[in-house]
Design an enzyme around this catalytic site. Structure first.
Site, PDB file in Angstrom:
ATOM      1  N   GLU A  82       1.129  -1.187   0.043  1.00 45.77           N
ATOM      2  CA  GLU A  82       0.239   0.199  -0.513  1.00 45.77           C
ATOM      3  C   GLU A  82       0.656   1.046  -0.623  1.00 45.77           C
ATOM      4  O   GLU A  82       0.451   2.643  -0.630  1.00 45.77           O
ATOM      5  CB  GLU A  82      -1.358   0.204   1.313  1.00 45.77           C
ATOM      6  CG  GLU A  82      -1.735  -0.864   1.483  1.00 45.77           C
ATOM      7  CD  GLU A  82      -3.205  -0.853   0.339  1.00 45.77           C
ATOM      8  OE1 GLU A  82      -3.138   0.136  -0.953  1.00 45.77           O
ATOM      9  OE2 GLU A  82      -4.171  -1.908  -0.122  1.00 45.77           O
ATOM     10  N   ARG A  86       0.651   3.770  -3.162  1.00 49.39           N
ATOM     11  CA  ARG A  86      -0.095   5.063  -2.827  1.00 49.39           C
ATOM     12  C   ARG A  86       0.952   6.056  -2.780  1.00 49.39           C
ATOM     13  O   ARG A  86       1.220   7.324  -3.475  1.00 49.39           O
ATOM     14  CB  ARG A  86      -0.802   5.062  -1.744  1.00 49.39           C
ATOM     15  CG  ARG A  86      -2.026   4.351  -1.689  1.00 49.39           C
ATOM     16  CD  ARG A  86      -2.949   4.053  -0.886  1.00 49.39           C
ATOM     17  NE  ARG A  86      -3.694   3.471  -0.564  1.00 49.39           N
ATOM     18  CZ  ARG A  86      -4.713   2.662  -0.308  1.00 49.39           C
ATOM     19  NH1 ARG A  86      -5.517   3.996  -0.036  1.00 49.39           N
ATOM     20  NH2 ARG A  86      -5.663   1.922  -0.271  1.00 49.39           N
ATOM     21  N   ASP A 215      -5.240  -9.864  -8.729  1.00 49.72           N
ATOM     22  CA  ASP A 215      -5.491  -9.151  -9.800  1.00 49.72           C
ATOM     23  C   ASP A 215      -3.469  -7.785  -9.962  1.00 49.72           C
ATOM     24  O   ASP A 215      -3.155  -8.191 -11.417  1.00 49.72           O
ATOM     25  CB  ASP A 215      -6.261  -7.395  -9.230  1.00 49.72           C
ATOM     26  CG  ASP A 215      -5.894  -7.210  -7.614  1.00 49.72           C
ATOM     27  OD1 ASP A 215      -4.836  -7.321  -7.197  1.00 49.72           O
ATOM     28  OD2 ASP A 215      -6.595  -6.553  -7.099  1.00 49.72           O
ATOM     29  N   GLU A 349     -12.651   0.253 -10.032  1.00 54.73           N
ATOM     30  CA  GLU A 349     -11.727  -0.855 -11.017  1.00 54.73           C
ATOM     31  C   GLU A 349     -12.701  -0.583 -12.475  1.00 54.73           C
ATOM     32  O   GLU A 349     -12.625  -0.553 -13.798  1.00 54.73           O
ATOM     33  CB  GLU A 349     -11.254  -1.694 -10.757  1.00 54.73           C
ATOM     34  CG  GLU A 349     -10.616  -2.211  -9.864  1.00 54.73           C
ATOM     35  CD  GLU A 349     -10.976  -1.663  -8.517  1.00 54.73           C
ATOM     36  OE1 GLU A 349     -12.084  -1.211  -8.048  1.00 54.73           O
ATOM     37  OE2 GLU A 349      -9.546  -1.427  -7.899  1.00 54.73           O
TER      38      GLU A 349
HETATM   39  C1  DMJ Z   1      -6.389   0.628  -4.412  1.00 51.87           C
HETATM   40  O1  DMJ Z   1      -5.288   1.011  -4.259  1.00 51.87           O
HETATM   41  C2  DMJ Z   1      -5.469  -0.126  -5.933  1.00 51.87           C
HETATM   42  O2  DMJ Z   1      -6.094   0.117  -7.080  1.00 51.87           O
HETATM   43  C3  DMJ Z   1      -5.116  -1.608  -5.901  1.00 51.87           C
HETATM   44  O3  DMJ Z   1      -4.525  -1.835  -6.846  1.00 51.87           O
HETATM   45  C4  DMJ Z   1      -6.411  -2.324  -6.132  1.00 51.87           C
HETATM   46  N1  DMJ Z   1      -6.964  -1.807  -4.293  1.00 51.87           N
HETATM   47  C5  DMJ Z   1      -7.480  -0.310  -4.448  1.00 51.87           C
HETATM   48  C6  DMJ Z   1      -8.581   0.253  -5.489  1.00 51.87           C
HETATM   49  O4  DMJ Z   1      -9.531  -0.441  -5.135  1.00 51.87           O
END
Ligand code: DMJ
Length: 455
Positions: A82, A86, A215, A349
């Protein structure tokens, strides 16, 4: 929408990680340890591209004066993933867009703080890190102490840029080693399990997902190739091989004709698709052009079908916002059946995928679908003090969760803005978006002319 989200964050939660728009105060999840200002760092590039110049300057000033990684308290742990997507991603984009040196410095400094996470026998990093002591560990729930594919597999883009910007090869070495470990491992039916033990180098439980826990690993294989100006042939091969295995083993069509990506548990399919999985429409469209064996058209069709399914998951709710996960069993299609899968937390998404599909096809339905989402967000998520997630998208009126997620400003609103902008704003020929929607420039291979100049 961005102005409203930002103004309220500023008014009620300035400096905190996120905003609670109903209680009108700051909020932090444990993902950030004692780091502060997640919304500010995540929103920098969105403010910049939307030409909210005064807001961008105020945010930059906050970063310069307050974003301090040495102030981090002793007993707090951050999520390496994270913080990378971010904070490091946000700082890198802010640097590339604005050219402000402070962002480069902070990105590299934070990257250095993350390096102790790689101190494992295999070099597969820990999920959690105490930035003060440098001690790492994994989530206690993750298959016998495993690291998670979507976490250790989503460092590549940022770390390649950190090496480029710092002149220090260590960052690139760390992520290239992750590649090497993965390449050596045998994959069940060509698939990548979500869990890998960093001590033994063996897979944990054989769960496979293109949604949560898996993912963005797939996303970063493709984008590593694109970001390298298509020189990273390994990244390319691994992406298309993985997608082939996913198509064979996980992608199914419902009785009603909806294509979906199921989850795989030791060879058995769970006919469930997450909101997170919906990013795959955009990813497959982005990769369609480079698909082997003249599969470009097939990949575009697959991307369009997945996008249609994700739109259906929104259309089949009362609030016209998508549930966290929807199922294709027990007589339902694209509907959440479990109470704990009915929430919507302002995730990007589906809108992200509309944006990619719009750019590649210019079919107006993708803008219409994006506009439907805007109306639903305005009607059900906008509250007096900002935007909030909702607990049940099938309810007749929204029950708010009181969190304005930082990715709402970083991703959801940015992708909406790009969906309704011209294609030459952050064009795909020059930029690759990290998984938090932070644009990173393609690292151009040197032409012989440039090489001569350097010499
Ligand atoms: C975000 O922090 C990023 O897109 C991550 O890859 C998946 N989760 C969240 C948004 O849903």
């Amino acid at each position: 929408m961005m102005q409203f989200a930002w103004e309220n964050y500023k008014r009620y939660a300035w400096g905190a990680n996120e905003l609670r728009p109903i209680s009108q105060q700051g909020h932090s999840s444990n993902l950030f340890g004692s780091l502060k200002g997640a919304t500010i760092v995540d929103a920098l590039d969105t403010l910049y591209i939307m030409e909210m110049d005064d807001e961008f300057e105020a945010a930059a000033e906050w970063v310069e004066n307050n974003l301090d990684f040495n102030m981090v308290r002793k007993n707090t742990e951050i999520s390496v993933f994270e913080v990378n997507i971010r904070f490091v991603g946000g700082l890198l984009s802010a640097y590339y867009l604005s050219g402000k040196e402070v962002f480069r410095q902070k990105a590299v400094e934070l990257g250095e703080k993350l390096l102790p996470a790689f101190k494992t026998p295999t070099g597969i990093p820990w999920a959690l890190l105490n930035m003060k002591s440098g001690i790492g560990r994994n989530w206690p729930w993750a298959s016998g102490g495993s690291s998670i594919l979507a976490e250790y597999g989503t460092l590549h883009l940022e770390f390649m840029h950190l090496s480029k910007l710092s002149g220090n090869p260590i960052f690139a070495e760390k992520v290239m080693n992750i590649r090497k470990v993965l390449k050596r491992l045998e994959k069940p039916s060509g698939l990548y399990p979500n869990y890998l033990n960093p001590n033994s180098g063996h897979w944990g439980q054989h769960h496979v997902s293109v949604g949560g826990l898996g993912d963005s690993f797939y996303e970063y294989l493709l984008k590593a190739w694109i970001m390298s100006d298509k020189t990273d042939e390994d990244g390319k091969a691994l992406y298309y091989e993985a997608l082939q295995a996913i198509e064979k083993n996980l992608i199914r069509k419902s009785g009603g004709g909806l294509t979906y990506i199921a989850e795989w548990k030791g060879g058995l399919l769970e006919h469930k698709m997450g909101h997170l999985t919906c990013f795959a429409g955009g990813m497959i469209a982005l990769g369609a052009d480079g698909a082997p064996d003249q599969q470009t058209g097939h990949h575009m069709e697959l991307a369009a079908e997945i996008t249609r399914t994700c739109h259906e998951s929104y259309a089949r709710t009362n609030l016209k916002l998508g549930p966290e996960a929807f199922r294709f069993d027990g007589g339902v299609e694209a509907i959440a059946t479990r109470q704990n899968e009915k929430y919507f937390i302002l995730r990007p998404e589906v809108i992200e995928t509309y944006m990619y599909m719009w750019r590649f096809t210019h079919d107006p339905k993708y803008r219409q679908w994006g506009w439907e989402a805007v109306q639903a967000l305005e009607q059900h998520c906008r509250v007096e003090g900002g935007y909030s997630g909702v607990r049940d998208v099938y309810a007749s009126s929204p029950n708010h969760d009181d969190v304005q997620q930082s990715f709402y400003l970083a991703e959801t609103l940015k992708y909406l803005y790009l969906l309704f902008s011209e294609d030459d704003l952050l064009p795909f020929e020059h930029w690759v978006f990290n998984t938090e929607a932070h644009p990173l420039p393609i690292i151009k291979k040197e032409t012989s002319h440039q090489a001569n100049e350097v010499e």
